[in-house]
Design a protein around this motif. Sequence first.
Motif, mmCIF file in Angstrom:
data_model
loop_
_atom_site.group_PDB
_atom_site.id
_atom_site.type_symbol
_atom_site.label_atom_id
_atom_site.label_comp_id
_atom_site.label_asym_id
_atom_site.label_seq_id
_atom_site.Cartn_x
_atom_site.Cartn_y
_atom_site.Cartn_z
ATOM 1 N N ARG A 135 0.835 -1.218 0.000
ATOM 2 C CA ARG A 135 0.000 0.000 0.000
ATOM 3 C C ARG A 135 0.862 1.258 0.000
ATOM 4 O O ARG A 135 0.508 2.265 -0.614
ATOM 5 C CB ARG A 135 -0.947 -0.015 1.202
ATOM 6 N N ASP A 227 -7.322 -1.808 0.251
ATOM 7 C CA ASP A 227 -8.376 -1.238 1.087
ATOM 8 C C ASP A 227 -9.035 -0.086 0.312
ATOM 9 O O ASP A 227 -8.743 0.131 -0.870
ATOM 10 C CB ASP A 227 -7.812 -0.757 2.425
ATOM 11 N N ASP A 228 -9.884 0.644 0.974
ATOM 12 C CA ASP A 228 -10.645 1.700 0.305
ATOM 13 C C ASP A 228 -9.721 2.756 -0.320
ATOM 14 O O ASP A 228 -9.908 3.162 -1.465
ATOM 15 C CB ASP A 228 -11.595 2.357 1.319
#
Length: 272
Positions: A135, A227-228
């Motif tokens: 990420r 994730d979002d």
Amino acid sequence: MGFPGTWMTESESVVYRVVPKCACSTIGQIMYYSDHGRFFDGDIHDSTTGLHKWAQEHSQPLIEANVRAHKSFAFTCVRNPYARILSSFFDKIAGIQRNGKRYRGNLVPQLAQKYGIDVGAPEDGFEFDQIKSFRRFLLFARDTIRWRKPMEPDIHWSAMSGHIATFIANGGRYDQIIFTEKFNEGMQQVLDRIETPVTVDLSHIPRFNESEGHGPKRVHKVSDYFDDLSRHLIWEIYKKDFQLFRYDFDDPDNKMPTAEVDLAEVHAKLGQ
């Protein structure tokens, strides 16, 4: 500008626009084999004879004349953007390259310092938090693409539509765009539409994955990495790729395209 990233067989049976991380090693070897009846000994990206490449000066006038006149069947290959950026991370950032070193020398230490990315090492069995590091890498990839900082975007994670567009912008036309996820089916359709000096039996062609075995294995399913916020970044970077090449943005675990590519739409939207 010409036709960067374009390869052509010496027999001029077919023209291919390379898109990194989309089966390009296998496609290059098939093209080489279709002319010579043998595979290139080594990574096809390192070949300097036996296959015309835009990066080779002597090949440029031949490729340019062919593509502008659309003398040969021209194609490219695409891949699900979620899987492609994950593959780029595990190969180029977390992995060790063919030469035994890290990709682009000081890139990984720079990422560790500026983005807090940890990718482990062969000595510790590449033990690291894959989701957290990926990420953070995604933030870095977005920064390179959006602001060209802290470096220019790398070909392995810049959008497929950008690679594919240069061919169209300079006067090329694609006859087919195949999917990495349906590789044999798509490549067979290409082979059925061209005449090659040597017959290619796809069932006997090995997969040439030059990055395999040099780094950590992905230990989670695709959706776990996104994730979002990650998905927001992915949409920002690869919106055109999802739309034009018919991949499912809503389900990262669905790697398959949802429909065939509309070539007329690709030429219209990427040729501007």
